[in-house]
Design an enzyme around this catalytic site. Structure first.
Site, PDB file in Angstrom:
ATOM      1  N   TRP A   1       3.008  36.587 -33.219  1.00 56.94           N
ATOM      2  CA  TRP A   1       2.511  35.263 -32.814  1.00 56.94           C
ATOM      3  C   TRP A   1       1.340  34.824 -33.674  1.00 56.94           C
ATOM      4  O   TRP A   1       1.003  33.658 -33.724  1.00 56.94           O
ATOM      5  CB  TRP A   1       2.139  35.251 -31.326  1.00 56.94           C
TER       6      TRP A   1
ATOM      7  N   SER B   1      -0.831  18.057 -27.618  1.00 56.83           N
ATOM      8  CA  SER B   1      -0.790  17.985 -26.159  1.00 56.83           C
ATOM      9  C   SER B   1      -2.075  18.557 -25.570  1.00 56.83           C
ATOM     10  O   SER B   1      -2.688  17.954 -24.675  1.00 56.83           O
ATOM     11  CB  SER B   1       0.425  18.748 -25.658  1.00 56.83           C
TER      12      SER B   1
END
Lengths: 552, 373
Positions: free
Chosen positions: A142, A169
């Site tokens: 990740w 977002s």
């Protein structure tokens, strides 16, 4: 009762019905609900990936997946859990609860709120689609370290765009939270009278605004390295692969607190409620939250002790990292002092909150061990680190989220959940979480590297135990889903406005379920004051009261 | 959870795992073989004592409250909510405890970082997916690759072959160093970031392409110490172990002499006239040593690594083929470090295997291509 003055039955029909209600949602409660369901769906998706990982690791040798796909699983599991599950869940809670707790009619920017939620499903879709493109999903972990991430196929580009959307977002969500908290509090609700959850949400939102663009910058540089001939991270072109790590962890360490601070806030609401006592050391909690946030910008180097840096830099990052234990310790001590001499009951939210305190502290201790640079050279990139951050993120963030859901579910749905099943969910999760992750400390100490699909034989027993634990833990979360659906459908009966005897914050002043529109006219000062018993302000002495009433 | 109860719980699993280490070494640090590793273990034990003490104290208080201060026992809440003295104390005391931890840790950091005064320097280069070592003071080097056969790794077929004692922790050629000498390790990488770590020696250092980092160790005991690449480096990450064999000074001298002789014998004779068959045979060796991990022995490629069988480049012009091998492209590293003969041989092999049919490449072509670059 006060809520009589705030009954808005007449407005209930004002919203759209069916899908339009959700697609065009501008109501903070609807958007909060959307966020929470989205986060739960992502939690299950990432969870299934975790189980695929644990299945492969049940025994040595390759059985289910090829290494390439295994790496895709670990990468997506991480990205989805961090950006898809935990962060949206906290934003969802902030959306649902902040206006209620602060006496505001809605979030500050209702339409931007809609937009910031609806960016998430396409972002998630990009991530999942990447599994099916040539070359597969990103497989570099990740953290997306180049040059490995520069080698990947187009799945990496999809992940980069997904991270852009998620970042957008988050930034919009944060602007909304900050503006709401700073501008829309009910009269009389000063900053230092806010529920602690509002404080931690505020600080978290500032952290996000500071670091989400940093991550966006890092992945954009990666993108231009991949496609447009730049060499930011390629030594062959005069760049530096380690530069990415510096930028990534300058984002990544505050990110850790973005996932932890709201949890601190939730627990600081729940423990006073069930101890029937005001939160101990409210002001020091606020200071601790702020100092953790500030320190988080100065410790990124501790993720890079094995990368190689000068001894002085190593010492600098080591000392500052250790320092974080001080404000974190203050928080734990305050929670325990809140319980001390209380009149405690142990409903499911309280169980999860206490579970959080215990296990988060274990994660804090292993963090302290890791902060010691020489010890870190042994543990870096081993299962010890995996154990550490799962204690902080699963037993920390996730348990606090479970606590929050059980705590506020009566307010959201108007019904009480089944206490026995809630408690069973807690104990089941508590036991199997530890069976899954505690042995990983031993694996790490013994030197098992992380992110490997196959391992040497001396690691077999603990891996098998961890895999069994993971499957049981995962299965238990279906019970959570059942509990929530059962409650929505009526649960064990209607919930009163104040289902918890010790609940004193403003959300308990509105009926259950919370009407579509609340606090259209702000709560009067006596309600605000009544709502602040849990924040201790009320106990400053009665002499304070006439003064502030005069001011109003 | 003691090791013993774990074993009682899972007798079936025990059959699968024949622990390579003695009992008790199975869930904590591997026995340290250097002074630094010993100090790390000591630091960790010290930390654990402090942490356990804090844990018992703090959670003792909490569980006392949980057991006694409950509503069901009729306990009434006392609504106190601050106490400045207590709050200052529990800020200061942890800070002092931390100071007590930082002091000994700092001295180990400084010792760990001091790479001066090494008796020899060995360069460890991470490749996808093996390590290569160069003994800079002795002028030779070799590759060190996983020795565990694929049949032991694959459980798909008949549950796999029985796994050996050092499953995944064995290599074809170990790194050999003398006991009691300070060995400096330079790390770098050829493609992506790897990390060179051996737990028993207390070293871990990332290997970064384009950069050189250093670390050191001084093994106190003769023996074999095993580690693995600890930085995710792609699909073969789990399959590039590090094995360090610590030997006596005399054994080391003998070993060095034999290695130097072998290195000399291995070199291609620059004046040799290569026949096509010789070149293809040599090419096969070079291919299997360098290319097969990605493009596979059958030339069919895997995942993002393209097939060479039937590829346009391997069947196309010599110049294009040479260009990509000498300069690299995306995931394909440049192979300029191979000799002209090796490159000519491997290219010829690729162009005339697996159904490919294209003209041979000769060492002189490689020389010209390098000159043109």
């Amino acid at each position: 009762m006060h809520q009589a003055a705030h009954t808005h039955g007449g407005h209930e029909a004002a919203y759209e019905s069916g899908w339009a209600r959700w697609l065009y949602a501008t109501n903070h409660k609807d958007i909060g609900t959307l966020y929470l369901w989205f986060a739960f769906a992502m939690f299950l998706t990432g969870g299934v990936m975790a189980l695929c990982i644990r299945a492969e690791l049940f025994q040595p040798g390759l059985q289910f997946w090829q290494p390439e796909f295994f790496n895709q699983l670990t990468t997506l599991h991480g990205i989805i859990m961090v950006f898809g599950a935990i962060m949206p869940a906290f934003t969802g809670l902030a959306n649902w609860m902040l206006p209620l707790m602060l006496g505001a009619p809605d979030m500050a920017f209702a339409r931007m709120n809609n937009w910031s939620f609806w960016l998430l499903p396409p972002a998630a879709a990009l991530l999942l689609i990447s599994l099916f493109v040539p070359g597969g999903a990103p497989a570099g972990g990740w953290t997306l370290y180049p040059p490995l991430s520069a080698q990947a196929g187009m799945g990496m580009d999809l992940a980069i765009f997904s991270i852009h959307l998620l970042g957008l977002s988050s930034i919009m969500g944060s602007i909304n939270i900050i503006t709401t908290i700073l501008n829309m509090r009910a009269p009389g609700m000063t900053m230092l009278k806010m529920p602690l959850f509002a404080w931690t949400s505020l600080v978290t939102a500032y952290l996000l605004i500071a670091v989400a663009p940093v991550l966006a910058g890092a992945v954009t540089m990666l993108l231009t390295d991949r496609h447009f001939g730049t060499h930011f991270f390629s030594a062959a072109g005069g760049g530096d692969p380690v530069l990415f790590q510096h930028i990534f962890w300058f984002f990544g360490h505050p990110e850790v607190y973005i996932m932890a601070l709201p949890a601190f806030g939730i627990v600081s609401q729940i423990i006073p409620t069930f101890a029937r006592k005001p939160l101990f050391g409210y002001v020091s909690m606020v200071y601790a939250t702020c100092s953790i946030a500030i320190l988080s910008f100065m410790v990124w180097g501790h993720h890079m002790f094995a990368v190689g840096m000068p001894a002085t830099a190593q010492l600098f990052f080591m000392f500052l990292t250790m320092l974080i234990a001080v404000p974190t310790g203050v928080k734990v001590f305050n929670w325990i002092a809140t319980m001390w001499q209380g009149s405690m009951t142990f409903e499911t939210p309280m169980l999860f909150a206490i579970g959080f305190v215990c296990l988060f502290t274990v994660g804090g201790f292993s963090g302290l061990v890791l902060s010691i640079a020489p010890v870190d050279t042994q543990m870096q990139d081993t299962y010890y680190v995996v154990a550490h951050f799962h204690y902080v993120l699963v037993a920390g963030a996730l348990f606090s989220l479970f606590a929050a859901v059980y705590y506020w579910l009566p307010k959201w749905t108007g019904y009480m959940y089944h206490e026995g099943r809630g408690k069973f969910h807690f104990w089941w999760s508590m036991v199997w979480f530890n069976v899954t992750f505690f042995p990983m400390h031993f694996l790490g100490l013994a030197g098992m590297p992380r992110r490997i699909p196959d391992y040497a034989l001396q690691f077999t027993s603990f891996n098998s135990i961890a895999s069994v634990g993971a499957f049981c833990f995962g299965l238990g979360q279906l019970l959570f889903l059942y509990n929530v659906i059962h409650t929505i459908r009526g649960g064990v009966g209607p919930a009163p406005a104040r289902p918890w005897e010790g609940g004193n914050t403003l959300e308990w002043e509105v009926p259950s379920p919370a009407p579509h529109h609340t606090w259209e006219s702000p709560p009067d000062l006596t309600t605000v004051r009544r709502g602040l018993i849990a924040q201790a302000v009320e106990h400053e002495g009665e002499s304070d009261e006439p003064k502030s009433e005069n001011r109003a | 959870m003691s090791q013993l109860s774990m074993r009682k719980m899972m007798p079936a699993l025990l059959l699968l795992c024949q622990p390579a280490w003695a009992e008790g070494e199975f869930w904590t640090f591997q026995p340290p073989a250097t002074h630094i590793a010993q100090q790390i273990e000591g630091l960790h034990s010290y930390l654990m004592v402090v942490i356990l003490a804090i844990f018992v104290l703090v959670f003792g208080v909490m569980f006392y409250a949980i057991l006694r201060h409950r509503k069901s026992l009729g306990h009434d809440a006392k609504p106190f909510h601050e106490n400045t003295t207590v709050e200052i104390l529990w800020t200061l005391i942890p800070a002092l405890i931390l100071l007590g931890m930082a002091w000994p840790a700092a001295s180990v950091v400084l010792a760990q970082k001091d790479t001066r005064g090494a008796t020899m320097t060995i360069k460890a280069t991470g490749f996808q997916w093996f390590w290569a070592y160069e003994y800079l003071d002795f002028g030779f080097g070799f590759k060190s690759k996983l020795a565990t056969p694929q049949a032991q790794i694959d459980n798909h077929h008949n549950g796999g072959e029985a796994k050996g004692e050092h499953y995944l922790l064995e290599v074809d050629q170990e790194l050999v160093v003398p006991v009691g000498q300070k060995i400096r390790i330079l790390t770098t990488a050829n493609d992506v970031i790897h990390s060179w770590g051996v737990p028993a020696l207390g070293v871990k250092q990332d290997a970064i392409p384009g950069f050189i980092r250093d670390t050191w160790f001084k093994a106190e005991k003769i023996g074999t110490y095993r580690g693995q690449c600890v930085e995710l480096c792609g699909k073969g990450h789990a399959f590039m172990p590090i094995v360090v064999k610590v030997v006596s000074d005399a054994d080391f001298k003998t070993w060095i002499a034999s290695q130097q002789a072998r290195a000399k014998a291995m070199q291609d004779d620059p004046n040799k006239a290569w026949s096509d068959n010789d070149l293809l045979a040599r090419g096969r060796q070079v291919y299997e040593a360098n290319c097969a991990t990605c493009h596979q022995a059958d030339g069919k490629g895997s995942g993002p690594f393209p097939a060479l069988a039937g590829s346009k480049i391997a069947n196309g012009s010599k110049a294009d083929h040479l260009h990509i091998v000498l300069n690299g492209k995306n995931a394909m590293p440049n192979w300029g470090s191979l000799s002209d003969v090796e490159i000519a041989a491997v290219l010829s092999y690729e162009r005339n295997s697996w159904g490919n049919k294209a003209e041979m490449v000769h060492p002189s072509d490689v020389k010209t291509a390098r000159g043109a670059k």
